[in-house]
Motif scaffolding. Structure first.
Motif, PDB file in Angstrom:
ATOM      1  N   LEU A  31       0.805  -1.217   0.000  1.00 16.05           N
ATOM      2  CA  LEU A  31       0.000   0.000   0.000  1.00 16.05           C
ATOM      3  C   LEU A  31       0.844   1.276   0.000  1.00 16.05           C
ATOM      4  O   LEU A  31       0.307   2.373  -0.039  1.00 16.05           O
ATOM      5  N   ARG A  60       2.274   0.005  -4.668  1.00 15.66           N
ATOM      6  CA  ARG A  60       1.163   0.878  -5.067  1.00 15.66           C
ATOM      7  C   ARG A  60       1.563   1.711  -6.282  1.00 15.66           C
ATOM      8  O   ARG A  60       2.659   2.274  -6.335  1.00 15.66           O
ATOM      9  N   VAL A 131      -2.444  -1.928  -6.604  1.00 18.03           N
ATOM     10  CA  VAL A 131      -1.147  -2.549  -6.396  1.00 18.03           C
ATOM     11  C   VAL A 131      -0.825  -3.447  -7.586  1.00 18.03           C
ATOM     12  O   VAL A 131      -1.720  -4.003  -8.218  1.00 18.03           O
TER      13      VAL A 131
END
Length: 179
Positions: A31, A60, A131
């Protein structure tokens, strides 16, 4: 957590269809939160998290959707035959708490997940955030988003067929210092 809690009643939307619920979980490194991880104290999972920071498998990124493919999605709403999943501008809205997961592919192979998307006027483009496998995170990499959820159990989702949307990988955040 109880059966009445928000988490217990959260829906999952999108084209990504995992065999195991754990495939929907994203770690802080994927993330993009590795810069705020503090290893100066003990905590459960510290060694596993340190390993993720040192050897990430996903990261990400932003996805810039192909304009022609977005226009085709809207055009399908006005033409005879099957339509594609409706895109609301500037951001999609859903009825009730729902987590979004669209599958990202490269040459037909699953390589990531699109989590959020919407129209960004300054860019004059549909943009998503998600992602992707680290080796495909280079800006300019072309991927395919599988947009939709053909077999949605939610009555608020219109009938549609999934569609492939070409997209280009870009950094996330898209602009670090927009003035």
């Amino acid at each position: 957590m109880t059966v009445e809690s928000l988490e217990a009643n959260y829906g999952i939307a999108g084209s990504f269809d995992a065999n195991d619920i754990s495939e929907y979980y994203l770690d802080p490194v994927a993330l993009g939160y590795e810069h705020i991880i503090d290893f100066d104290h003990d905590f459960i999972g510290k060694d596993a998290l340190r390993d993720k920071v040192e050897n990430p498998d996903r990261t990400r990124v932003s996805f810039i959707w192909n304009d022609e493919d977005v226009i085709d999605i809207y055009a399908s709403l006005f033409e005879p035959g099957e339509s594609h999943k409706y895109l609301e501008l500037p951001n999609p809205t859903v009825a009730g708490p729902v987590a979004h997961y669209d599958q990202i592919e490269k040459d037909g192979d699953p390589v990531g997940i699109l989590k959020e998307f919407g129209y960004l006027y300054p860019e004059r483009a549909m943009i998503g955030v998600g992602v992707i496998d680290v080796e495909l995170a280079e800006p300019g990499t072309e991927v395919t988003i599988i947009h939709g959820q053909e077999q949605s159990p939610r009555p608020s989702v219109e009938r549609h067929v999934n569609t492939e949307v070409r997209a280009t990988v870009q950094p996330s955040p898209l602009h670090k210092n927009r003035g």
